[in-house]
Write an enzyme that holds these catalytic residues in place. Structure first.
Site, PDB file in Angstrom:
ATOM      1  N   ALA A  10       0.827  -1.197   0.000  1.00  0.00           N
ATOM      2  CA  ALA A  10       0.000   0.000   0.000  1.00  0.00           C
ATOM      3  C   ALA A  10       0.858   1.242   0.000  1.00  0.00           C
ATOM      4  O   ALA A  10       2.010   1.219   0.419  1.00  0.00           O
ATOM      5  CB  ALA A  10      -0.928  -0.003   1.216  1.00  0.00           C
ATOM      6  N   SER A  11       0.280   2.326  -0.472  1.00  0.00           N
ATOM      7  CA  SER A  11       0.963   3.601  -0.563  1.00  0.00           C
ATOM      8  C   SER A  11       2.284   3.419  -1.325  1.00  0.00           C
ATOM      9  O   SER A  11       2.259   3.079  -2.499  1.00  0.00           O
ATOM     10  CB  SER A  11       1.176   4.201   0.828  1.00  0.00           C
ATOM     11  N   GLY A  12       3.433   3.585  -0.682  1.00  0.00           N
ATOM     12  CA  GLY A  12       4.693   3.396  -1.394  1.00  0.00           C
ATOM     13  C   GLY A  12       4.854   1.980  -1.931  1.00  0.00           C
ATOM     14  O   GLY A  12       5.484   1.763  -2.971  1.00  0.00           O
ATOM     15  N   GLY A  16      -3.508  -0.232  -2.258  1.00  0.00           N
ATOM     16  CA  GLY A  16      -4.086   1.079  -2.530  1.00  0.00           C
ATOM     17  C   GLY A  16      -3.473   2.139  -1.649  1.00  0.00           C
ATOM     18  O   GLY A  16      -2.259   2.337  -1.651  1.00  0.00           O
TER      19      GLY A  16
END
Length: 686
Positions: free
Chosen positions: A469-471, A491
């Protein structure tokens, strides 16, 4: 806000990172038992020094989302070719792309006479540490942390790749009669649990038995135990199959009492890190997201358990709602096979294998069996090679002085591996295995760029573990195809930035700070002793919005999706793999074996042709590991502390991570929340 669900994304003017005051999330998903969090003692005098030491950690290079050579016109042209495959919402249509991919499902194939002869010959000339007595039972204790990285032979702990390989070897090893698992409390996410369960089911196709023993059993442990042929528990076993919970913590009231004013810019309505700092209760949108995640996880658990035990879903749910903890009732209603102690199960295994009662049962444990090479069992693969690059942990740009092998993702080292594969003609395809909640945004962007360049020269498949997620999602979206587990957390495309106004707190403790500056916005991040001026607040907000737009637009470009459609899927929302696939953020649902099958398909390698997986992330044992065998330093500094110090050292700058990452390592030793501990101890000292 949940301990795990979101991250912060800061840009160049937000160099005062507040990551050090947000608790680090578990690698596992935020579904926990209903136990209450306990506070661990912290010395009150450390509170002030903690705040002061965090004030001066800044001044890193922070341009995270610079536009690459791909322009928006490229996005538009690629969107046109993809939109035909998507519905009105931009999600994958009913004729999902995932349906075109091979399943990668394991098929057990009996060895022919010649291969059996070759394997016997190889066993005769095998190294001494590969010798296993015929009729042995492979035993493995599944408990605690499970790493997605390979481990050196001197490292302690469990490695998911090694666990899966051992299941495969045991299925084909003629010396192994079956498997006996000890399942105890696990400290990993549902993605890894799903992968292990899949390998248990694959092993059963060999016709060999697999039994499990669970003295302490929660939902994850039962998820694995129910997949085995037989599940046993001692009379005094602790079974806590009461359901699942998701928790959110809020610091707004605490900050108000101690004199801290969070000034938050949140881009993305689901980016609840801002809620944690400012609110006292859960927002509707945060509740919506957490409820959706919980429903996905709980629904999947009910379905899988019901299928494994041959029961209706309603019956399983009713049983959970009864709050059953008596082992006797578990046996009566068919949830476990029988009630026996470990020594009784050993006696049963002797009888099953025809061993005399006065003779020892030949057994081989996880550590020893991990030394048996696949080559010895005729499972060494073919001429075609697929590179495997593993990326686990928090993302940083450079190696910390406190870092230890396999403790995180360093972009410099990762990019070196990517470039070496790109320049090599040995590999037909690449699988990037990701288990990361994110970290430094610049590092994530640099790796994304290199992954895209690699994908232009050969097939690249991203395989997600517990969380990407994110990075972590930033990295994955550079690959040509993304594969995730049903319950992978992914996500989290959003931005939250914050400055803490500590003026009131400073007044309470008698601290004063004065600044001499040049330049209109020089004090933007330096003056934590006062709130923003109106023009500073405006610049802070615009900069956060700009960072979010660049993150979202790159996600749209990478997924060949219209920006407005990506906006609907971004907003800082965390999705399970299943929901992400239905919205076009993920291409296929499955584990590592499916990623291999898709890599073969993309590289035009027949599915029935064996390939050699070349691990490029094999760790080298450190001197402390060799001397102690447990990975601690010579002076006794625990691995947990070293990883925490690593995160503290490089937590400044732009962050593309899910919320609450910093103090994950502390949770391995205690259930306490360090922020609440810090605040509690400060209040008690007044």
């Amino acid at each position: 806000m949940s301990k795990l669900l979101h991250g912060c994304h800061l840009n160049s003017i937000h160099r005062r990172s507040f990551a050090a005051i947000i608790s680090k999330p578990p690698r596992s998903i935020p579904v926990v038992s209903s136990l209450q969090t306990q506070f661990s003692p912290f010395k009150a005098q450390n509170v002030i020094s903690y705040f002061f030491s965090s004030l001066h950690r800044r001044n890193l290079s922070l341009r995270a989302f610079d536009s690459s050579s791909e322009t928006k016109s490229d996005v538009v042209s690629q969107e046109k070719s993809e939109n035909d495959c998507r519905d009105d919402d931009g999600a994958l249509s009913s004729t999902s792309v995932a349906e075109e991919y091979p399943s990668g499902e394991f098929e057990f194939k009996e060895m022919n006479g010649w291969m059996r002869f070759v394997v016997k010959l190889r066993m005769l000339i095998a190294f001494p540490w590969e010798r296993v007595r015929k009729g042995s039972v492979f035993t493995m204790k599944l408990r605690g942390q499970i790493s997605d990285q390979l481990k050196s032979r001197f490292s302690s702990g469990l490695s998911l790749p090694q666990i899966c390989e051992n299941f495969l070897k045991a299925a084909y090893d003629p010396r192994i009669s079956g498997i006996y698992l000890h399942i105890e409390p696990l400290n990993c996410g549902w993605g890894k649990v799903e992968e292990i369960q899949r390998h248990i089911l694959d092993f059963k196709k060999s016709g060999k038995f697999i039994m499990a023993y669970a003295p302490v059993c929660g939902e994850k442990e039962y998820y694995l135990g129910s997949a085995c042929d037989e599940l046993y528990a001692p009379p005094s076993a602790y079974f806590s199959l009461y359901g699942l919970t998701v928790q959110a913590s809020f610091l707004g009231g605490v900050f108000e009492k101690i004199g801290i004013e969070p000034q938050v810019q949140r881009i993305g309505k689901y980016k609840s890190a801002g809620d944690q700092l400012t609110r006292k209760t859960m927002s509707e949108v945060n509740c919506e997201m957490l409820t959706a995640l919980l429903d996905n996880i709980y629904g999947n658990w009910l379905d899988k358990i019901s299928s494994a035990k041959g029961k209706k879903r309603e019956d399983t749910e009713n049983f959970i709602n009864e709050g059953v903890y008596q082992v006797e009732k578990l046996k009566e209603e068919g949830w476990i096979t029988n009630i026996n102690y470990d020594d009784e199960i050993i006696s049963m295994l002797k009888e099953k294998l025809g061993r005399p009662k006065d003779k020892d049962l030949p057994m081989v444990d996880y550590r020893k069996y991990s030394k048996v090479r696949k080559w010895t069992l005729g499972l060494s693969g073919g001429k075609d090679k697929i590179a495997v690059i593993r990326a686990s942990g928090s993302i940083s740009r450079v190696k910390s002085p406190f870092s230890i092998p396999g403790s995180g993702i360093t972009s410099e080292q990762f990019i070196e591996k990517i470039r070496s594969v790109r320049d090599s003609k040995r590999y037909k395809a690449v699988i990037i295995r990701i288990d990361s909640p994110g970290g430094d945004a610049l590092a994530s962007d640099l790796m994304w760029r290199e992954i895209r360049l690699l994908a232009a020269s050969k097939p690249v498949i991203a395989s997600m573990s517990d969380v990407a997620a994110s990075g972590g999602y930033y990295m994955a979206m550079g690959a040509g195809t993304i594969v995730a587990e049903n319950l992978t957390l992914t996500g989290s495309i959003g931005v939250v930035t914050a400055k803490l106004n500590l003026g009131t707190l400073y007044g309470k403790i008698g601290f004063n700070k004065e600044i001499i500056s040049r330049g209109r916005f020089a004090e933007l991040t330096a003056a934590e002793q006062r709130p923003f001026r109106p023009d500073e607040a405006e610049l802070f907000a615009k900069s956060a919005q700009n960072a979010y737009k660049q993150f979202r637009d790159k996600a749209a470009f990478s997924r060949s999706m219209a920006v407005d459609k990506m906006e609907e899927r971004a907003q800082g929302r965390v999705w399970t793999g299943k929901d992400a696939a239905s919205r076009g953020l993920v291409d296929a649902i499955g584990g590592f074996s499916r990623a291999v099958a898709i890599a073969k398909q993309k590289a035009n390698i027949p599915q029935d042709r064996p390939v050699t997986l070349v691990e490029l992330s094999r760790p080298s044992p450190t001197l402390p590991e060799i001397l102690t065998g447990i990975g601690n330093s010579l002076v006794g500094v625990d691995r947990t502390l070293k990883e925490l110090l690593q995160d503290l050292t490089y937590s400044n700058g732009v962050q593309a991570r899910m919320d609450g990452i910093l103090f994950q390592k502390l949770e391995e030793a205690s259930d306490s929340n360090p922020i609440f501990t810090l605040v509690k101890d400060y209040l008690s000292s007044l």
